[in-house]
Design an enzyme around this catalytic site. Sequence first.
Site, short mmCIF file in Angstrom:
data_model
loop_
_atom_site.label_atom_id
_atom_site.label_comp_id
_atom_site.label_asym_id
_atom_site.label_seq_id
_atom_site.Cartn_x
_atom_site.Cartn_y
_atom_site.Cartn_z
N GLU A 86 -13.14 9.84 -82.11
CA GLU A 86 -12.38 9.57 -82.52
C GLU A 86 -12.22 10.23 -83.78
O GLU A 86 -10.63 11.09 -84.30
CB GLU A 86 -12.39 8.04 -83.53
CG GLU A 86 -10.87 7.31 -83.78
CD GLU A 86 -10.51 6.12 -84.19
OE1 GLU A 86 -9.98 5.49 -85.00
OE2 GLU A 86 -11.04 5.15 -83.01
N SER B 181 -15.14 3.96 -87.06
CA SER B 181 -14.96 3.88 -85.14
C SER B 181 -15.56 5.46 -84.53
O SER B 181 -14.60 6.04 -84.99
CB SER B 181 -14.11 3.04 -84.87
OG SER B 181 -14.43 1.43 -85.23
N ARG C 248 -4.00 5.36 -81.40
CA ARG C 248 -5.14 6.05 -82.23
C ARG C 248 -4.05 7.93 -81.25
O ARG C 248 -4.79 8.64 -81.61
CB ARG C 248 -6.25 5.65 -81.67
CG ARG C 248 -7.02 4.67 -82.01
CD ARG C 248 -6.52 4.47 -83.55
NE ARG C 248 -7.33 3.25 -83.69
CZ ARG C 248 -6.32 1.78 -83.52
NH1 ARG C 248 -5.34 2.04 -83.22
NH2 ARG C 248 -7.04 0.93 -83.46
#
Length: 360
Positions: free
Chosen positions: A347, A246, A178
Amino acid sequence: MARFDGPLLEKLSAVAGLEILEPVAFAQLTSLHVGGTPRGMVRATTSDALAHAVKLLDEASVPLLVVGGGSNLVVAEGDVDLVVVLAANDAVNVSEQGIVHAEAGAVWDSVVATTVEHGLSGIEALSGIPGSAGATPVQNVGAYGAEVGDVLTQVKLYNRETKETGWVKPEQLELAYRYSNLKFTNRAVVLEIEMELDPSGVSIPLRHLGGQQVPVAEARASVLELRGQKGMVINPEDHDTWSAGSFFTNPVVDKALADEIEAKVGEEGMPRFAQPDGREKLAAAWLIERAGFRRGYPAEDAPVRLSTKHTLAITNRGGATASDVAGLARTIRDGVEREFGVRLVPEPVWIGMDIDDIQK
């Protein structure tokens, strides 16, 4: 404050493929449906126009934000001191050899669907992920054992520091879980991406199917079904999908801490995945649930709640503000840290504020 009017608007209007729009609130531009109104808005329908818009705004010292699908943003309320550049360049081309070229504004799931229609394997596990193609290399989008970095061959960037446009190789982006060196830096804007996929028609090994490989169309259908069950496929009628996906990344911790957590919880089968450096990746959703936060937390009438389908999504129930989102995110982060000594990292990208509700 740099001006967004007169001569600058004339320069922007003169660019082919660029349109000046009346600004609308980020609540209308993001999948989380929160956020105030930018100073201005322009829409770029070509890669050249997108690069040119960023160049002109930078030269005028006007703060800007490039927005594609708006699926990974938490934006402060009120007047937001920047100009939105909408990436609407959306062409997708597929060669017989499995080379896929997608412009930054292309809807990511449409890109995946196109590759599956051509019998290409490599990104079928990334079906249903909201947002645009240009966002995928920025945070190395991934799911169910696949990452876009696995198939990227090159990325076309507008470098805001050198004012040059060019293709770069994936290794120049330092892709990791990520992460890329584009994330949080604003040093460059993704204009286009290129991927090389497998023309075999057989999927990659799918984590959610125990490592099985199946026809790509079957793989896509199974991923969409699974994501739908978790509220991770956008549906305007379902507030469980009014989210930024998420919300926390899966933490990577020392093996000793993972052992401590597993012993403390006392359950068999804690999700833990060995990493090349000897540490282990844990499942953020598992930690959230074991810290006492259940689906739908905190209450049925709360303006912002954990999804009723999946504890990793923070959802807007229809009238939430950015501060509401930050408040619940903070509660979850701090609760997991108190319980397990693991500090979860959000995130999404925060604009005009951060998780501690500090205005920027």
